[in-house]
Scaffold this active site. Sequence first.
Site, short mmCIF file in Angstrom:
data_model
loop_
_atom_site.label_atom_id
_atom_site.label_comp_id
_atom_site.label_asym_id
_atom_site.label_seq_id
_atom_site.Cartn_x
_atom_site.Cartn_y
_atom_site.Cartn_z
N CYS A 186 2.89 -4.83 6.63
CA CYS A 186 2.65 -4.61 5.20
C CYS A 186 3.92 -4.12 4.50
CB CYS A 186 1.54 -3.58 5.01
SG CYS A 186 -0.08 -4.13 5.65
N HIS B 50 0.82 -1.21 0.00
CA HIS B 50 0.00 0.00 0.00
C HIS B 50 0.85 1.26 0.00
CE1 HIS B 50 0.81 0.64 4.28
NE2 HIS B 50 0.34 -0.57 4.58
#
Length: 182
Positions: free
Chosen positions: A157, A137
């Site tokens: 992430c 992301h």
Amino acid sequence: MRRLARLFSALTLLALLAAVAVLIWPRPQPALPPSPPPITALIGPVDHILVEKAARRMTVFRDGTALKTYRIALGFAPQGDKQRQGDGRTPEGRFRIDRRNDSSAYHLSLGLDYPQPTHITRARAGGYSPGGDIFIHGQPNVLFGKAPLRHDWTAGCIAVSNPEIEELWSAVALGTTVEIRP
């Protein structure tokens, strides 16, 4: 003498009018540089993503050819494979992009199919949660327009800048393989 003064006045007036004309006369505008090609034209469709955690590097491929490399940020405790919810590690192994989220708390998100059965089995045997929601992301939406965070700051992430995730978003389809190496 009067004749010379009139001639001088006329020439001065002509020079003044010429100067004003230069200032107000429409001039041709320089040609604008060509628009950059669409993002997908820059890297095209991607069929494999390689993440090298130790190098903080992510490379995207098509048909075995490297198309582009990105500098990444990882979980806040990046060493080792993800073991459980909240450990701050980024998982290692082979995954696939299984979802896309354009409404997350981060600027665009490409979801990985983590946890997989082996992660779930290991976590059950240990009596804890394997965690989930591992994404590639952009930056937190609350920081929109500010410099990207470059240190390891995620909960596990893989983060890139907002322009980079926009580029990836346009080039990465569901099912794209993601290999995450230590």
